[in-house]
Design a protein around this motif. Structure first.
Motif, short mmCIF file in Angstrom:
data_model
loop_
_atom_site.label_atom_id
_atom_site.label_comp_id
_atom_site.label_asym_id
_atom_site.label_seq_id
_atom_site.Cartn_x
_atom_site.Cartn_y
_atom_site.Cartn_z
N MET A 196 -11.87 79.52 59.37
CA MET A 196 -10.51 79.87 59.70
C MET A 196 -9.77 80.23 58.42
O MET A 196 -9.80 79.50 57.44
N ALA A 197 -9.13 81.39 58.42
CA ALA A 197 -8.38 81.84 57.25
C ALA A 197 -7.00 81.20 57.23
O ALA A 197 -6.38 80.99 58.25
N THR A 198 -6.55 80.92 56.03
CA THR A 198 -5.19 80.39 55.90
C THR A 198 -4.32 81.44 55.22
O THR A 198 -4.77 82.18 54.36
N LEU A 199 -3.10 81.48 55.65
CA LEU A 199 -2.15 82.41 55.07
C LEU A 199 -1.40 81.72 53.95
O LEU A 199 -1.08 80.53 54.04
N PRO A 200 -1.11 82.45 52.88
CA PRO A 200 -0.34 81.83 51.80
C PRO A 200 1.07 81.51 52.30
O PRO A 200 1.60 82.20 53.16
N PRO A 201 1.64 80.44 51.79
CA PRO A 201 3.01 80.12 52.22
C PRO A 201 3.95 81.25 51.83
O PRO A 201 3.77 81.89 50.80
N GLN A 202 4.93 81.48 52.69
CA GLN A 202 5.92 82.51 52.37
C GLN A 202 6.74 82.03 51.18
O GLN A 202 7.14 80.88 51.11
N SER A 203 6.96 82.93 50.26
CA SER A 203 7.77 82.54 49.12
C SER A 203 9.24 82.52 49.53
O SER A 203 9.71 83.39 50.24
N GLN A 204 9.88 81.49 49.12
CA GLN A 204 11.30 81.34 49.41
C GLN A 204 12.09 82.10 48.36
O GLN A 204 11.74 82.11 47.19
N PRO A 205 13.20 82.75 48.77
CA PRO A 205 14.01 83.42 47.77
C PRO A 205 14.60 82.39 46.81
O PRO A 205 14.83 81.24 47.19
N GLU A 206 14.76 82.81 45.57
CA GLU A 206 15.31 81.92 44.57
C GLU A 206 16.74 81.54 44.94
O GLU A 206 17.56 82.38 45.29
N ARG A 207 17.03 80.27 44.90
CA ARG A 207 18.35 79.75 45.23
C ARG A 207 19.38 80.37 44.29
O ARG A 207 19.16 80.55 43.11
N ALA A 208 20.53 80.69 44.86
CA ALA A 208 21.60 81.31 44.08
C ALA A 208 22.17 80.34 43.07
O ALA A 208 22.37 79.15 43.37
N VAL A 209 22.43 80.85 41.89
CA VAL A 209 23.13 80.09 40.87
C VAL A 209 24.23 80.98 40.33
O VAL A 209 23.97 82.10 39.87
N VAL A 210 25.45 80.50 40.43
CA VAL A 210 26.60 81.19 39.85
C VAL A 210 27.30 80.15 39.00
O VAL A 210 27.66 79.08 39.49
N ALA A 211 27.49 80.45 37.73
CA ALA A 211 28.07 79.46 36.83
C ALA A 211 28.93 80.12 35.76
O ALA A 211 28.68 81.26 35.37
N PHE A 212 29.91 79.37 35.30
CA PHE A 212 30.69 79.81 34.15
C PHE A 212 29.83 79.66 32.92
O PHE A 212 29.23 78.61 32.70
N THR A 213 29.76 80.71 32.10
CA THR A 213 29.08 80.59 30.82
C THR A 213 30.09 80.64 29.68
O THR A 213 29.76 80.33 28.55
N GLU A 214 31.32 81.00 30.03
CA GLU A 214 32.41 81.03 29.06
C GLU A 214 33.71 81.06 29.85
O GLU A 214 33.80 81.70 30.89
N ALA A 215 34.73 80.36 29.36
CA ALA A 215 36.03 80.40 30.03
C ALA A 215 37.13 79.90 29.11
O ALA A 215 37.01 78.83 28.52
N ASP A 216 38.16 80.70 28.96
CA ASP A 216 39.38 80.29 28.28
C ASP A 216 40.54 81.05 28.92
O ASP A 216 40.35 81.71 29.94
N GLU A 217 41.72 80.98 28.33
CA GLU A 217 42.88 81.62 28.96
C GLU A 217 42.78 83.15 29.01
O GLU A 217 43.40 83.78 29.85
N GLN A 218 42.01 83.74 28.10
CA GLN A 218 41.91 85.19 28.06
C GLN A 218 40.69 85.74 28.80
O GLN A 218 40.73 86.85 29.33
N HIS A 219 39.62 84.99 28.83
CA HIS A 219 38.33 85.57 29.20
C HIS A 219 37.50 84.56 30.01
O HIS A 219 37.40 83.40 29.63
N ALA A 220 36.90 85.02 31.10
CA ALA A 220 35.99 84.18 31.88
C ALA A 220 34.71 84.97 32.16
O ALA A 220 34.78 86.13 32.57
N VAL A 221 33.58 84.34 31.92
CA VAL A 221 32.29 84.97 32.17
C VAL A 221 31.55 84.15 33.21
O VAL A 221 31.34 82.95 33.03
N LEU A 222 31.17 84.83 34.31
CA LEU A 222 30.35 84.20 35.35
C LEU A 222 28.97 84.86 35.30
O LEU A 222 28.87 86.09 35.20
N THR A 223 27.93 84.05 35.39
CA THR A 223 26.57 84.55 35.41
C THR A 223 25.98 84.26 36.78
O THR A 223 26.06 83.13 37.27
N PHE A 224 25.39 85.29 37.38
CA PHE A 224 24.83 85.21 38.73
C PHE A 224 23.31 85.33 38.64
O PHE A 224 22.79 86.16 37.90
#
Length: 113
Positions: free
Chosen positions: A1-29
């Motif tokens: 009996m052949a087995t099928l490879p498990p379906q790969s799950q999409p990578e979980r989303a990560v959204v985070a501040f990498t920089e933030a002050d009163e003038q500038h905010a950087v979000l990385t997705f």
């Protein structure tokens, strides 16, 4: 009996501040932004650090895919921000760019690829 490879799950989303002050905010997705990530995304977009900054940069080179609901959340954040806020999207893949355009984000942000 052949087995099928498990379906790969999409990578979980990560959204985070990498920089933030009163003038500038950087979000990385990264990963996949879909309906499961929407509540966390909306909470992050209402963060005080983002509201206080005059310039927003969104680094999307690590973002594999975004659905329309999340793209509309980004659009709402930009259109609710003061008119003096400028937003730039960096490094989005073609599929991500296409979804952002479908949502109308290309009319209110600068997209640099």
């Amino acid at each position: 009996m052949a087995t099928l490879p498990p379906q790969s799950q999409p990578e979980r989303a990560v959204v985070a501040f990498t920089e933030a002050d009163e003038q500038h905010a950087v979000l990385t997705f990264s990963g996949v932004l879909d309906a499961h990530a929407l509540p966390e995304l909306e909470e992050l977009l209402s963060d005080r650090r983002l509201r206080q900054a005059g310039t927003w940069e969104w680094g999307m080179s690590g973002l594999q895919r975004i659905d329309l609901a999340c793209a509309y959340a980004l659009l709402r954040a930009v259109t609710r921000a003061p008119e003096t806020v400028s937003v730039t999207v960096h490094g989005a893949r073609r599929a991500v760019q296409r979804t952002l355009r479908h949502a109308g984000l290309d009319t209110v942000v600068s997209m640099e690829m």
